[in-house]
Design a protein around this motif. Sequence first.
Motif, PDB file in Angstrom:
ATOM      1  N   VAL A  33      58.294 -45.575  11.581  1.00  0.00           N
ATOM      2  CA  VAL A  33      57.700 -44.617  12.517  1.00  0.00           C
ATOM      3  C   VAL A  33      56.363 -44.107  11.976  1.00  0.00           C
ATOM      4  O   VAL A  33      55.392 -43.946  12.731  1.00  0.00           O
ATOM      5  CB  VAL A  33      58.672 -43.447  12.794  1.00  0.00           C
ATOM      6  CG1 VAL A  33      57.973 -42.328  13.569  1.00  0.00           C
ATOM      7  CG2 VAL A  33      59.884 -43.949  13.568  1.00  0.00           C
TER       8      VAL A  33
ATOM      9  N   SER B  26      61.854 -41.667  22.930  1.00  0.00           N
ATOM     10  CA  SER B  26      63.016 -42.543  22.764  1.00  0.00           C
ATOM     11  C   SER B  26      63.277 -43.294  24.063  1.00  0.00           C
ATOM     12  O   SER B  26      62.744 -42.961  25.128  1.00  0.00           O
ATOM     13  CB  SER B  26      64.249 -41.743  22.353  1.00  0.00           C
ATOM     14  OG  SER B  26      64.651 -40.879  23.401  1.00  0.00           O
TER      15      SER B  26
ATOM     16  N   HIS C  45      49.913 -37.898  11.988  1.00  0.00           N
ATOM     17  CA  HIS C  45      50.837 -38.645  12.838  1.00  0.00           C
ATOM     18  C   HIS C  45      50.992 -38.116  14.261  1.00  0.00           C
ATOM     19  O   HIS C  45      51.342 -38.887  15.165  1.00  0.00           O
ATOM     20  CB  HIS C  45      52.220 -38.695  12.179  1.00  0.00           C
ATOM     21  CG  HIS C  45      52.229 -39.361  10.847  1.00  0.00           C
ATOM     22  ND1 HIS C  45      52.741 -38.752   9.718  1.00  0.00           N
ATOM     23  CD2 HIS C  45      51.770 -40.571  10.461  1.00  0.00           C
ATOM     24  CE1 HIS C  45      52.613 -39.570   8.685  1.00  0.00           C
ATOM     25  NE2 HIS C  45      52.022 -40.677   9.106  1.00  0.00           N
TER      26      HIS C  45
ATOM     27  N   ILE D 286      64.151 -40.949   9.919  1.00  0.00           N
ATOM     28  CA  ILE D 286      62.690 -40.955   9.928  1.00  0.00           C
ATOM     29  C   ILE D 286      62.202 -40.022   8.823  1.00  0.00           C
ATOM     30  O   ILE D 286      62.617 -38.856   8.759  1.00  0.00           O
ATOM     31  CB  ILE D 286      62.148 -40.478  11.289  1.00  0.00           C
ATOM     32  CG1 ILE D 286      62.653 -41.386  12.421  1.00  0.00           C
ATOM     33  CG2 ILE D 286      60.625 -40.421  11.279  1.00  0.00           C
ATOM     34  CD1 ILE D 286      62.331 -40.858  13.812  1.00  0.00           C
TER      35      ILE D 286
ATOM     36  N   LEU E  67      58.676 -49.583  18.753  1.00  0.00           N
ATOM     37  CA  LEU E  67      59.426 -49.876  17.532  1.00  0.00           C
ATOM     38  C   LEU E  67      60.745 -50.537  17.928  1.00  0.00           C
ATOM     39  O   LEU E  67      61.601 -49.911  18.555  1.00  0.00           O
ATOM     40  CB  LEU E  67      59.688 -48.597  16.742  1.00  0.00           C
ATOM     41  CG  LEU E  67      60.542 -48.729  15.485  1.00  0.00           C
ATOM     42  CD1 LEU E  67      59.952 -49.732  14.508  1.00  0.00           C
ATOM     43  CD2 LEU E  67      60.730 -47.376  14.813  1.00  0.00           C
TER      44      LEU E  67
ATOM     45  N   MET F 244      52.860 -44.488  13.946  1.00  0.00           N
ATOM     46  CA  MET F 244      52.136 -43.318  14.441  1.00  0.00           C
ATOM     47  C   MET F 244      50.721 -43.268  13.883  1.00  0.00           C
ATOM     48  O   MET F 244      49.772 -42.893  14.578  1.00  0.00           O
ATOM     49  CB  MET F 244      52.895 -42.038  14.082  1.00  0.00           C
ATOM     50  CG  MET F 244      54.247 -41.892  14.760  1.00  0.00           C
ATOM     51  SD  MET F 244      54.172 -41.917  16.562  1.00  0.00           S
ATOM     52  CE  MET F 244      53.272 -40.395  16.904  1.00  0.00           C
TER      53      MET F 244
ATOM     54  N   ILE G 226      55.971 -39.397  20.454  1.00  0.00           N
ATOM     55  CA  ILE G 226      57.109 -40.276  20.185  1.00  0.00           C
ATOM     56  C   ILE G 226      58.085 -40.111  21.342  1.00  0.00           C
ATOM     57  O   ILE G 226      58.432 -38.988  21.708  1.00  0.00           O
ATOM     58  CB  ILE G 226      57.812 -39.913  18.869  1.00  0.00           C
ATOM     59  CG1 ILE G 226      56.857 -40.012  17.690  1.00  0.00           C
ATOM     60  CG2 ILE G 226      59.025 -40.812  18.637  1.00  0.00           C
ATOM     61  CD1 ILE G 226      57.458 -39.520  16.379  1.00  0.00           C
TER      62      ILE G 226
ATOM     63  N   ILE H 186      60.546 -45.796  20.977  1.00  0.00           N
ATOM     64  CA  ILE H 186      61.557 -46.327  20.055  1.00  0.00           C
ATOM     65  C   ILE H 186      62.643 -46.969  20.898  1.00  0.00           C
ATOM     66  O   ILE H 186      63.350 -46.294  21.648  1.00  0.00           O
ATOM     67  CB  ILE H 186      62.120 -45.220  19.154  1.00  0.00           C
ATOM     68  CG1 ILE H 186      60.982 -44.625  18.317  1.00  0.00           C
ATOM     69  CG2 ILE H 186      63.228 -45.761  18.257  1.00  0.00           C
ATOM     70  CD1 ILE H 186      61.386 -43.429  17.485  1.00  0.00           C
TER      71      ILE H 186
ATOM     72  N   LEU I 159      68.739 -45.877  14.849  1.00  0.00           N
ATOM     73  CA  LEU I 159      67.567 -45.888  13.977  1.00  0.00           C
ATOM     74  C   LEU I 159      67.933 -45.171  12.685  1.00  0.00           C
ATOM     75  O   LEU I 159      68.574 -44.112  12.708  1.00  0.00           O
ATOM     76  CB  LEU I 159      66.399 -45.164  14.656  1.00  0.00           C
ATOM     77  CG  LEU I 159      65.050 -45.221  13.947  1.00  0.00           C
ATOM     78  CD1 LEU I 159      64.451 -46.622  14.029  1.00  0.00           C
ATOM     79  CD2 LEU I 159      64.069 -44.192  14.536  1.00  0.00           C
TER      80      LEU I 159
ATOM     81  N   GLY J  56      63.662 -46.377  10.471  1.00  0.00           N
ATOM     82  CA  GLY J  56      62.937 -45.124  10.661  1.00  0.00           C
ATOM     83  C   GLY J  56      61.671 -45.020   9.844  1.00  0.00           C
ATOM     84  O   GLY J  56      60.706 -44.352  10.256  1.00  0.00           O
TER      85      GLY J  56
ATOM     86  N   LEU K  37      54.297 -43.838  21.016  1.00  0.00           N
ATOM     87  CA  LEU K  37      55.256 -44.743  20.379  1.00  0.00           C
ATOM     88  C   LEU K  37      56.593 -44.615  21.092  1.00  0.00           C
ATOM     89  O   LEU K  37      57.150 -43.518  21.179  1.00  0.00           O
ATOM     90  CB  LEU K  37      55.435 -44.394  18.896  1.00  0.00           C
ATOM     91  CG  LEU K  37      56.583 -45.128  18.178  1.00  0.00           C
ATOM     92  CD1 LEU K  37      56.301 -46.619  18.073  1.00  0.00           C
ATOM     93  CD2 LEU K  37      56.849 -44.526  16.801  1.00  0.00           C
TER      94      LEU K  37
END
Length: 338
Positions: free
Chosen positions: A245, A285, A276, A268, A237, A249, A283, A260, A265, A242, A258
Motif C-alpha cells: 500500500v 476497498s 501517502h 498495512i 492492489l 500510494m 484508498i 484494494i 490483506l 499490505g 488506490l
Amino acid sequence: MGSGAMTAWQVVAPGPVGSHPLRRVSVPIPQPGAGELLVKVLACGVCRTDLHVAEGDLAVHRPRVIPGHEVVGEVVAIGADAGGGFTPGDRVGVAWLRHTCGRCRYCLRGRENLCPSSLYTGWDADGGYAEFTTVPAAFALRLPSGYSDVELAPLLCAGIIGYRALSRTDLPPGGRLGLYGFGGSAHLTAQVALAQGARVHVMTRGERARALALELGASSVQGSAEMPPEPLDAAILFAPVGDLVLPAMAALDRGGVLAIAGIHLSDIPALDYQRHLFQEREIRSVTANTRSDARDFLAFAGEHRMAVSTPVYALDRADEALADLSAGRIAGAAVLRG
C-alpha cells in the motif's frame, strides 16, 4: 436426476497449503432446492479467495466446504420455482455472490454487494471443486459466446472483481493505471483498461507475469515495490500484501485513487500523511460485486475478445493448483477441468 455420488474437494482442516487442508472425497450429488439449478461443472477457476478459505485467512463459514466460485457449467436439473428461463443443457456461470436479501438499505440502493445477509459460493455453500454444484437461478449468469469453458471460468471472479476494482478507481480517460500483482484478475483488468485507452504499468515479482504483462500491452513492468516511470492517476492492489500500500500510494499523482481488490490483506504499515495521503489521494476497498457488475463485465467480454491465460489442471490436482498459486508459479488464471 437421481441420486448418486461425485468426486469433490473439501476444506477439512484449514491451514497452510503445505499442510494439505483440502481432501478429495466422494459425496452425494447435491439436489437443487427451490429456486435453484443443478449444474454439471465443466470448468472451475482457481482463485486466491479459494486459497484464503483453505488456509483459514477467511473464517470457516461452512465446515468441510467445497471451494470454487468461478464455475462454468451445464444445467442438468431445475428446482421448483426456479425463474430465469433456464433449461437443461444451457451453459451458465456460477460466481462468488450467491444470495442477497433484496430488502436492506444496501440492496434497495443498488449496492447489493454490501448486503449484511449476503452469501457466497465456495464459502457459505459448496462450490465448483466438484463434478456438480447448485446455484440459485436468480444468481446464475448468462455467458458470452466465443470462449471455451476454460476461458470463461476466470471471467466469473477474476474478471468481475477486477472490473469493479477498476470502476472504483475513477480512472480518467487516457489515464495512467498501476497494477500491483499480475495474476488471474490483473491480467484481465489490464485488458479492460487498455481497451478503454489507459496506459498500464505493472509492478509484480514474477518473471512470467512480467512477460505476460508486456505481451498484453503494458507500458512498463518492474518489481512489486518499485516506482513506475510516471505518476499514476490510479492503481489497483491485487497482491494480498499490505506492505505494498505504501509504494502504491507514493506512486499516485495528486488526486489519485488506490483500490484494494482482495477480500484479504495483510496488515498495512503506518502511512505518512504528507507522502501517502495529502493532496487528496485516496484508498478504497472493493467488496464482492453486484450482479449488475457481472452482467456489465460479461457484456464487455462479449464485445472485446479477451486473451485469457489459463494453465489447466485436472480436477484431481486441485490441491496442487492451490499450492502453485500460493507459491507464485501461475501466470494468468488456473482452471480445473474434470
